[in-house]
Design a protein around this motif. Structure first.
Motif, short mmCIF file in Angstrom:
data_model
loop_
_atom_site.label_atom_id
_atom_site.label_comp_id
_atom_site.label_asym_id
_atom_site.label_seq_id
_atom_site.Cartn_x
_atom_site.Cartn_y
_atom_site.Cartn_z
N PRO A 44 0.83 -1.21 0.00
CA PRO A 44 0.00 0.00 0.00
C PRO A 44 0.86 1.26 0.00
N ARG A 45 0.26 2.39 -0.32
CA ARG A 45 0.99 3.65 -0.48
C ARG A 45 1.84 4.00 0.74
N THR A 97 -7.17 -3.85 0.47
CA THR A 97 -6.48 -2.57 0.72
C THR A 97 -5.95 -1.98 -0.57
N ASN A 157 -8.80 -0.72 -2.79
CA ASN A 157 -9.37 0.53 -2.30
C ASN A 157 -8.49 1.73 -2.64
N GLU A 158 -7.19 1.49 -2.76
CA GLU A 158 -6.25 2.58 -3.11
C GLU A 158 -6.08 2.73 -4.62
N ALA A 209 -4.54 0.55 -6.60
CA ALA A 209 -3.11 0.28 -6.72
C ALA A 209 -2.67 0.26 -8.17
N GLU A 232 2.46 7.52 -7.27
CA GLU A 232 1.30 8.19 -6.68
C GLU A 232 0.77 9.31 -7.58
#
Length: 439
Positions: A150-151, A234, A237-238, A240, A372
């Protein structure tokens, strides 16, 4: 090696708020994937830059001038540029496990072939083939890590992964110097032993990758069903990178963000690759022996490796990417320009250490910034395009450095293009940050 598993923005007093499943999952993923990729990248970089030490005796043996050596160094990056984006697209089709294994095995075989160059043209040809073989490994690995972390973890994970670059020079320098001392054994020159012994591990690790690396989180048998579910949810949801449909190559290459980020990375890429290849000769010019050159060459890369990880963790803790990239690039540029002012080995060593500390410190925050900033639809091609475009400057700088050295007899003069590129990169980073704040 220590791999932190606490997300950015999480203070010591709030560590308990991080769920146990997150801790457990990220610990397993980090220790299963990151050390192996570091080892692979370590070997890749050793095979890329070991011509720097081989040149101490090879150039005279096969009749290479500094200009010819620089041209051969640049041909690696020309091939790298031509094949990098197609290689990264192929990785999405075949999966990371198969494609990373393919890259490693082919570059290992070509690296062994470097032991049998006989002149400028065979040197040119094999350096080109080595670039084609290795193309795609780095952007593929960055994309692969983004598909697993994740970020909140990415800057430190990418920085930890990329510590393989300075480590390849830190540990590879004395190893290369030792292999050069095998001159005459079994009828081979020392530089031939260097290429053979440092390329064999790539072939072996490529075979291991087929069994060790899962292609995606849902295939991770080393995670429990609960852990796989948490990780995939996760990342989904981001949004990715790599989970969305890839954008077209044309759309990627006409994206202004891709080009701006490539300009930022150009100076850093050129500096790390050029110094990896040329620094042994720079140090040797002070009258050092081959073994002394190996030991002195370790020092700047050792400090850079340590600070690289520290800076990546700071960037994650603050969540700040722009200044974390711009400041180290400015340090790199200033230190390179300062080499013009001294003829002292001691001061030159201090300046080269500052150059590499700044140059490697940006790796984690820059690639976190890139993954990002780019939209998910072009993450795969975008990361590859940034690295590819940046390597255009890398190839040019490597070639120009050799030409300037031949014309002026001065290594500090030859470093001016690197100083200029890193200065431009620092300024461009600040302009990117300003544009984002105005939105």
């Amino acid at each position: 090696m220590t791999i932190s598993i606490v997300p950015d923005g999480t203070s010591a007093n709030s560590h308990a708020l991080v769920s146990e499943i997150e801790r457990r999952t990220m610990r397993k993923v980090a220790w299963r994937i990151v050390p192996f990729l570091i080892l692979c990248y370590f070997i890749a970089y050793v095979d890329r830059v070991n011509i720097g030490f081989a040149a101490l005796t090879m150039n005279a043996d096969i009749g290479l001038t500094q200009t010819a050596f620089g041209i051969g160094g640049s041909l690696f990056f020309i091939a790298y540029v031509l094949f990098e984006v197609p290689s990264n697209v192929a990785m999405e089709k075949f999966g990371a496990r198969v494609w990373i294994a393919r890259i490693m095995i082919t570059w290992g075989l070509v690296g062994i072939g470097m032991a049998f160059v006989t002149g400028a043209y065979s040197f040119y040809g094999l350096r080109f083939l080595l670039g084609a073989a290795e193309a795609g490994f780095f952007p593929g690995a960055v994309l692969y890590l983004a598909q697993w972390f994740p970020r909140a973890y990415r800057a430190r994970i990418v920085a930890t992964f990329m510590v393989a670059i300075p480590l390849s020079n830190f540990l590879g320098s004395p190893i290369s110097a030792l292999l050069l001392s095998l001159h005459g054994m079994a009828g081979f020159a020392g530089w031939q032993w260097l290429f053979i012994m440092e390329s064999l591990p790539a072939v072996l690790l490529g075979l291991v990758a087929l069994f060790l690396l899962p292609s995606r989180p849902k295939d991770a048998s080393f995670l429990s069903a609960e852990e796989r579910r948490w990780l995939t949810d996760t990342l989904a949801n981001e949004h990715a990178p790599g989970t969305a449909k890839p954008g077209s190559v044309w759309r990627t290459l006409t994206n202004g963000k891709v080009w701006a980020l490539a300009v930022v990375y150009c100076g850093s890429s050129a500096t790390s690759n050029a110094l990896s290849i040329w620094q042994p000769q720079i140090l040797k010019s002070f009258g050092l022996s081959t073994w002394e050159t190996g030991l002195f060459n370790m020092i700047p890369f050792g400090f850079a490796a340590i600070f690289m990880v520290i800076w990546g963790r700071i960037a994650d803790k603050t969540g700040e990417r722009m200044w974390s990239t711009a400041i180290p690039l400015a340090l790199t540029s200033a230190s390179l320009f300062a080499t013009l002012l001294t003829g002292s080995l001691t001061i030159t060593m201090i300046l080269l250490t500052l150059v590499l500390i700044g140059n490697y410190a940006i790796k984690g925050p820059f690639w976190a910034l890139s993954t990002e900033t780019l939209p998910p639809s072009m993450a795969a091609a975008g990361v590859a395009a940034i690295n590819t475009i940046a390597h255009l400057g890398t190839g040019g700088a490597t070639s120009v450095l050799g030409h300037i050295k031949d014309q002026t007899g001065s290594f500090p003069m030859a470093l001016i293009p690197l100083a200029t590129l890193t200065m431009i990169g620092s300024i461009t980073t600040l302009l990117i940050g300003r544009a984002q704040r105005q939105r």
